[in-house]
Write a protein that holds these residues in place. Structure first.
Motif, mmCIF file in Angstrom:
data_model
loop_
_atom_site.group_PDB
_atom_site.id
_atom_site.type_symbol
_atom_site.label_atom_id
_atom_site.label_comp_id
_atom_site.label_asym_id
_atom_site.label_seq_id
_atom_site.Cartn_x
_atom_site.Cartn_y
_atom_site.Cartn_z
ATOM 1 N N CYS A 103 -22.882 27.968 44.626
ATOM 2 C CA CYS A 103 -22.412 27.205 45.790
ATOM 3 C C CYS A 103 -23.277 25.977 46.014
ATOM 4 O O CYS A 103 -22.765 24.879 46.290
ATOM 5 C CB CYS A 103 -22.426 28.093 47.034
ATOM 6 S SG CYS A 103 -21.069 29.284 47.134
ATOM 7 N N CYS A 106 -22.446 23.385 43.276
ATOM 8 C CA CYS A 106 -21.148 22.746 43.488
ATOM 9 C C CYS A 106 -21.186 21.779 44.667
ATOM 10 O O CYS A 106 -20.635 20.678 44.596
ATOM 11 C CB CYS A 106 -20.073 23.809 43.715
ATOM 12 S SG CYS A 106 -19.696 24.820 42.273
ATOM 13 N N SER A 107 -21.834 22.179 45.747
ATOM 14 C CA SER A 107 -21.928 21.292 46.903
ATOM 15 C C SER A 107 -22.748 20.047 46.578
ATOM 16 O O SER A 107 -22.420 18.940 47.023
ATOM 17 C CB SER A 107 -22.551 22.035 48.083
ATOM 18 O OG SER A 107 -21.701 23.064 48.539
ATOM 19 N N SER A 139 -16.886 25.674 45.977
ATOM 20 C CA SER A 139 -17.819 26.096 47.016
ATOM 21 C C SER A 139 -17.135 27.000 48.038
ATOM 22 O O SER A 139 -17.668 28.047 48.424
ATOM 23 C CB SER A 139 -18.420 24.875 47.723
ATOM 24 O OG SER A 139 -19.135 24.070 46.816
ATOM 25 N N SER A 143 -17.894 31.056 48.378
ATOM 26 C CA SER A 143 -18.430 31.573 49.645
ATOM 27 C C SER A 143 -17.527 32.647 50.226
ATOM 28 O O SER A 143 -18.006 33.627 50.818
ATOM 29 C CB SER A 143 -18.605 30.424 50.651
ATOM 30 O OG SER A 143 -17.376 29.772 50.907
ATOM 31 N N TYR A 192 -20.125 27.138 56.565
ATOM 32 C CA TYR A 192 -20.257 26.500 55.248
ATOM 33 C C TYR A 192 -18.889 26.388 54.579
ATOM 34 O O TYR A 192 -18.528 25.339 54.025
ATOM 35 C CB TYR A 192 -21.212 27.310 54.371
ATOM 36 C CG TYR A 192 -21.248 26.856 52.930
ATOM 37 C CD1 TYR A 192 -22.009 25.765 52.545
ATOM 38 C CD2 TYR A 192 -20.506 27.520 51.959
ATOM 39 C CE1 TYR A 192 -22.030 25.332 51.234
ATOM 40 C CE2 TYR A 192 -20.523 27.105 50.640
ATOM 41 C CZ TYR A 192 -21.283 26.009 50.281
ATOM 42 O OH TYR A 192 -21.296 25.588 48.974
ATOM 43 N N SER A 196 -16.753 22.860 53.810
ATOM 44 C CA SER A 196 -16.290 22.546 52.453
ATOM 45 C C SER A 196 -14.804 22.204 52.458
ATOM 46 O O SER A 196 -14.359 21.273 51.767
ATOM 47 C CB SER A 196 -16.556 23.734 51.518
ATOM 48 O OG SER A 196 -17.932 24.004 51.410
#
Length: 231
Positions: A103, A106-107, A139, A143, A192, A196
């Motif tokens: 994550c 990717c973020s 992401s 998550s 989060y 995203s």
């Protein structure tokens, strides 16, 4: 140079993703769950003790009251302790940690691509909006998977009971009536995920507006009479 509208949308998308990384990073260091259980010496029908397990990703604390014998509270490292028990709890917890690392990767990729698009006009490749869609979508999906896997590990695969038993060492105990409260670290996965998705929605809104504007500019030519177009 990109238009002001494009710069605003991509830079704001980068800001949203940066905030989401900050929340995720803080959440990874916070407490993820607390499990309260009734405890008794193995084979004893009288459950007069309690065991409280505070669990984060990498460290935890076990507070045992008459479970069995004298009261005992001690901290421990989660992964080394799970290695001693083995089984599904170790695999699922390791999976959660690995997915969280993905994550973050990717973020970070989404931020870099958004900043690049905010100051330039790349082609519609992985370095354009497609890259933001891909990174932010991964992401969000990862998550969501983490939210499910952690709950399954806590309630189905009995990671809390295995850790308490492992910390107790040679003292075999019976545990029952587990009550679980999710901690701040786990709950921060939700904003989060939302941030995203908002980053994706922001770029999609820009692309949709840009496409609509382009179609409106082409429409007078498409709707013009054939006689005029011949000249």
């Amino acid at each position: 140079m990109p238009s002001r509208e494009k710069t605003f949308h991509f830079l704001f998308s980068a800001v949203l993703t940066t905030v989401s990384i900050g929340l995720l990073g803080f959440g990874m260091s916070a407490q993820w769950a607390e499990a309260n259980m009734e405890c008794a010496r193995q084979g004893d029908a009288l459950f007069n003790g309690t065991a409280v397990l505070s669990l984060s990703l990498f460290a935890g604390f076990s507070d045992r009251r008459s479970c069995p014998g004298f009261d005992n509270g001690e901290g421990f490292q989660v992964l080394p302790q799970l290695v001693l028990t083995g089984g599904a709890p170790l695999v699922l917890h390791g999976l959660v940690v690995c997915l969280l690392a993905l994550c973050l990767v990717c973020s970070s990729g989404s931020i870099l691509i958004s900043l690049y698009n905010g100051v330039s006009n790349p082609y519609q490749t992985y370095m354009g909006p497609i890259g933001v869609y891909t990174c932010s979508s991964l992401s969000a999906c990862l998550s969501f998977v983490i939210l499910i896997v952690f709950v399954v590990n806590l309630n189905v695969c009995s990671i809390a009971e295995d850790l308490v038993q492992s910390i107790a060492g040679d003292l075999s105990v019976d545990l029952r009536n587990k009550r679980v409260e999710m901690g701040l670290g786990y709950c921060l996965l939700i904003p989060y995920l939302v941030l995203s998705l908002l980053a994706i929605a922001l770029i999609y809104k820009y692309q949709h507006a840009a496409y609509t504007h382009q179609r409106e500019q082409q429409r007078p030519t498409e709707d013009a009479p054939k006689e005029i177009m011949m000249y």
